[in-house]
Design a protein around this motif. Sequence first.
Motif, PDB file in Angstrom:
ATOM      1  N   THR B  75       0.826  -1.217   0.000  1.00 24.61           N
ATOM      2  CA  THR B  75       0.000   0.000   0.000  1.00 24.61           C
ATOM      3  C   THR B  75       0.857   1.263   0.000  1.00 24.61           C
ATOM      4  N   LYS B  76       0.212   2.338  -0.359  1.00 19.52           N
ATOM      5  CA  LYS B  76       0.838   3.658  -0.322  1.00 19.52           C
ATOM      6  C   LYS B  76       1.311   4.009   1.098  1.00 19.52           C
ATOM      7  N   GLU B  77       0.511   3.628   2.089  1.00 25.81           N
ATOM      8  CA  GLU B  77       0.883   3.901   3.484  1.00 25.81           C
ATOM      9  C   GLU B  77       2.189   3.181   3.827  1.00 25.81           C
ATOM     10  N   ASP B  78       2.363   1.987   3.292  1.00 29.67           N
ATOM     11  CA  ASP B  78       3.605   1.248   3.529  1.00 29.67           C
ATOM     12  C   ASP B  78       4.792   1.947   2.866  1.00 29.67           C
ATOM     13  N   LEU B  79       4.529   2.505   1.683  1.00 31.25           N
ATOM     14  CA  LEU B  79       5.593   3.227   0.975  1.00 31.25           C
ATOM     15  C   LEU B  79       6.083   4.404   1.815  1.00 31.25           C
ATOM     16  N   ILE B  80       5.139   5.211   2.276  1.00 31.22           N
ATOM     17  CA  ILE B  80       5.494   6.372   3.094  1.00 31.22           C
ATOM     18  C   ILE B  80       6.095   5.894   4.421  1.00 31.22           C
ATOM     19  N   GLY B  81       5.546   4.794   4.922  1.00 29.27           N
ATOM     20  CA  GLY B  81       6.053   4.230   6.167  1.00 29.27           C
ATOM     21  C   GLY B  81       7.528   3.874   6.093  1.00 29.27           C
ATOM     22  N   ILE B  82       7.977   3.369   4.960  1.00 30.88           N
ATOM     23  CA  ILE B  82       9.388   2.978   4.813  1.00 30.88           C
ATOM     24  C   ILE B  82      10.308   4.187   4.945  1.00 30.88           C
ATOM     25  N   LEU B  83       9.932   5.285   4.297  1.00 24.89           N
ATOM     26  CA  LEU B  83      10.722   6.512   4.407  1.00 24.89           C
ATOM     27  C   LEU B  83      10.690   7.034   5.843  1.00 24.89           C
ATOM     28  N   PHE B  84       9.492   7.017   6.399  1.00 25.84           N
ATOM     29  CA  PHE B  84       9.278   7.502   7.752  1.00 25.84           C
ATOM     30  C   PHE B  84      10.120   6.717   8.752  1.00 25.84           C
ATOM     31  N   GLU B  85      10.057   5.393   8.652  1.00 24.09           N
ATOM     32  CA  GLU B  85      10.806   4.541   9.589  1.00 24.09           C
ATOM     33  C   GLU B  85      12.300   4.801   9.475  1.00 24.09           C
ATOM     34  N   ARG B  86      12.773   4.922   8.259  1.00 24.93           N
ATOM     35  CA  ARG B  86      14.205   5.120   8.080  1.00 24.93           C
ATOM     36  C   ARG B  86      14.656   6.426   8.721  1.00 24.93           C
ATOM     37  N   SER B  87      13.899   7.488   8.463  1.00 21.45           N
ATOM     38  CA  SER B  87      14.294   8.809   8.960  1.00 21.45           C
ATOM     39  C   SER B  87      14.204   8.887  10.484  1.00 21.45           C
ATOM     40  N   THR B  88      13.112   8.395  11.035  1.00 17.59           N
ATOM     41  CA  THR B  88      12.916   8.526  12.480  1.00 17.59           C
ATOM     42  C   THR B  88      13.863   7.621  13.259  1.00 17.59           C
ATOM     43  N   LEU B  89      14.073   6.420  12.742  1.00 18.11           N
ATOM     44  CA  LEU B  89      14.995   5.481  13.385  1.00 18.11           C
ATOM     45  C   LEU B  89      16.388   6.099  13.466  1.00 18.11           C
ATOM     46  N   GLU B  90      16.798   6.701  12.362  1.00 16.82           N
ATOM     47  CA  GLU B  90      18.113   7.311  12.276  1.00 16.82           C
ATOM     48  C   GLU B  90      18.242   8.461  13.287  1.00 16.82           C
ATOM     49  N   LEU B  91      17.246   9.332  13.320  1.00 18.61           N
ATOM     50  CA  LEU B  91      17.282  10.473  14.240  1.00 18.61           C
ATOM     51  C   LEU B  91      17.296  10.008  15.700  1.00 18.61           C
ATOM     52  N   THR B  92      16.416   9.071  16.010  1.00 15.69           N
ATOM     53  CA  THR B  92      16.342   8.592  17.390  1.00 15.69           C
ATOM     54  C   THR B  92      17.648   7.927  17.806  1.00 15.69           C
ATOM     55  N   ASN B  93      18.170   7.046  16.956  1.00 12.08           N
ATOM     56  CA  ASN B  93      19.427   6.364  17.286  1.00 12.08           C
ATOM     57  C   ASN B  93      20.550   7.356  17.537  1.00 12.08           C
ATOM     58  N   ASP B  94      20.645   8.363  16.675  1.00 12.86           N
ATOM     59  CA  ASP B  94      21.716   9.345  16.823  1.00 12.86           C
ATOM     60  C   ASP B  94      21.534  10.172  18.095  1.00 12.86           C
ATOM     61  N   ALA B  95      20.288  10.558  18.383  1.00 16.29           N
ATOM     62  CA  ALA B  95      20.026  11.373  19.575  1.00 16.29           C
ATOM     63  C   ALA B  95      20.303  10.571  20.844  1.00 16.29           C
ATOM     64  N   VAL B  96      19.891   9.311  20.850  1.00 14.43           N
ATOM     65  CA  VAL B  96      20.143   8.450  22.009  1.00 14.43           C
ATOM     66  C   VAL B  96      21.649   8.303  22.230  1.00 14.43           C
ATOM     67  N   ALA B  97      22.389   8.140  21.150  1.00 15.21           N
ATOM     68  CA  ALA B  97      23.849   7.990  21.265  1.00 15.21           C
ATOM     69  C   ALA B  97      24.469   9.249  21.877  1.00 15.21           C
ATOM     70  N   ILE B  98      23.986  10.410  21.468  1.00 10.57           N
ATOM     71  CA  ILE B  98      24.510  11.677  22.014  1.00 10.57           C
ATOM     72  C   ILE B  98      24.202  11.784  23.508  1.00 10.57           C
ATOM     73  N   MET B  99      22.992  11.377  23.881  1.00  5.08           N
ATOM     74  CA  MET B  99      22.585  11.481  25.280  1.00  5.08           C
ATOM     75  C   MET B  99      23.298  10.454  26.160  1.00  5.08           C
ATOM     76  N   ALA B 100      23.741   9.356  25.564  1.00  2.00           N
ATOM     77  CA  ALA B 100      24.295   8.260  26.361  1.00  2.00           C
ATOM     78  C   ALA B 100      25.802   8.365  26.564  1.00  2.00           C
ATOM     79  N   ASP B 101      26.484   9.154  25.729  1.00  2.00           N
ATOM     80  CA  ASP B 101      27.943   9.151  25.875  1.00  2.00           C
ATOM     81  C   ASP B 101      28.359  10.064  27.027  1.00  2.00           C
ATOM     82  N   GLY B 102      29.642  10.138  27.262  1.00  2.00           N
ATOM     83  CA  GLY B 102      30.115  10.773  28.491  1.00  2.00           C
ATOM     84  C   GLY B 102      30.200  12.292  28.486  1.00  2.00           C
TER      85      GLY B 102
END
Lengths: 214, 214
Positions: B75-102
């Motif tokens: 579905t179209k929702e899945d198409l948009i979902g793929i872009l959405f997941e990639r972008s948000t996952l990347e942002l969250t992972n990077d932000a968590v890494a910044i918050m977790a380091d020393g």
Amino acid sequence: MARRRTEAVEGDVVVALVENRARPRGRPRLAIDPDAVADAVAELFAKGGSEAVSIVSVADKLEVSRATLYRTVPTKEDLIGILFERSTLELTNDAVAIMADGRDVRQRLHGLVALQVDAAVRMRQYMPVFFGGAGFAPEVFERWHSWSKEYEQLWAQCVEHAMEEEVLESANVVATTRLILGMCIWVSRWYRPNEDISTAEITQSAIKLLPSAS
Amino acid sequence: MARRRTEAVEGDVVVALVENRARPRGRPRLAIDPDAVADAVAELFAKGGSEAVSIVSVADKLEVSRATLYRTVPTKEDLIGILFERSTLELTNDAVAIMADGRDVRQRLHGLVALQVDAAVRMRQYMPVFFGGAGFAPEVFERWHSWSKEYEQLWAQCVEHAMEEEVLESANVVATTRLILGMCIWVSRWYRPNEDISTAEITQSAIKLLPSAS
């Protein structure tokens, strides 16, 4: 209720409508209040973007006949133009007033921030569209583009002056101007009347974010 | 080229595609690279908004048959979902890494600003849509909404900590968080590669805007 206009002047109708707002008492009103048109367009724009704005939908909202609206505002571009002119004129006038009065540069900068946050809250339904320049017809886009440059220039003067006076740290003037403007514009995206964060509180938080002279 | 999937698993295809990015070497690739799908969706989204994204338009861009794309992303929702997941996952992972380091709280705050400005530049074609939550199907909107709250919460923790340590002046934490985020997000609207203001220069200007400890 319509005051018939000749075809020759119809092209100037947006300007006429805007100028009409400052008409002296006693002069006849136009058949359709441009502020009512602007409000209707803003509401339709907010709900369905540019596509939702049409002679039909605006006439319905204003409870006038399509023919009446058409005689005063012949095209969709004119409809959007009325809202655009009202909003930009207001912002520019207020910003010019802030820059022209006797306050020091810090007070001016804070004044511009307060103006922009207040506008973001009041115009929140369509401000991201206006500042993003998306969804305009080419003719309206051109006007937006030159207004936007002029308005940014006004802000940049204040930012540059603030850097000279060490009210802001020295940095890229254009980038800094757009960062501060963007911080204020984005308020239109997250402000919710029921969230208990007032316009004054947002303005105060924004001003506290800017560094004091160091 | 398509690896036939059973109907039972098609509902999980977005998750499968995202998870597939971390597959060990040697495991078979999916027929269609999710990164290529995300790139195609981003490009279409940028040009024509949500309406421009469809099985037909994405299949055309990827030069695969509609049937092949449909079997992987139904579905179209899945198409948009793929872009959405990639972008948000990347942002969250990077932000968590910044918050977790020393690093100390000032460096963390600056790290988040740098991350968000960099993302705004790289994802500029669709970031305002993602952060504004407009143009999503209801199901995607729900996911956006909970991600957005979580991501903001991460930022708010850093902002609150910065106020406790007097790296930022005390003010409304939610408003301050959104003002800083908004300043960075809005970069996606005005950044132009040909304008000679680099990402590093924007980041530096943004960090200089934030007050130092006073």
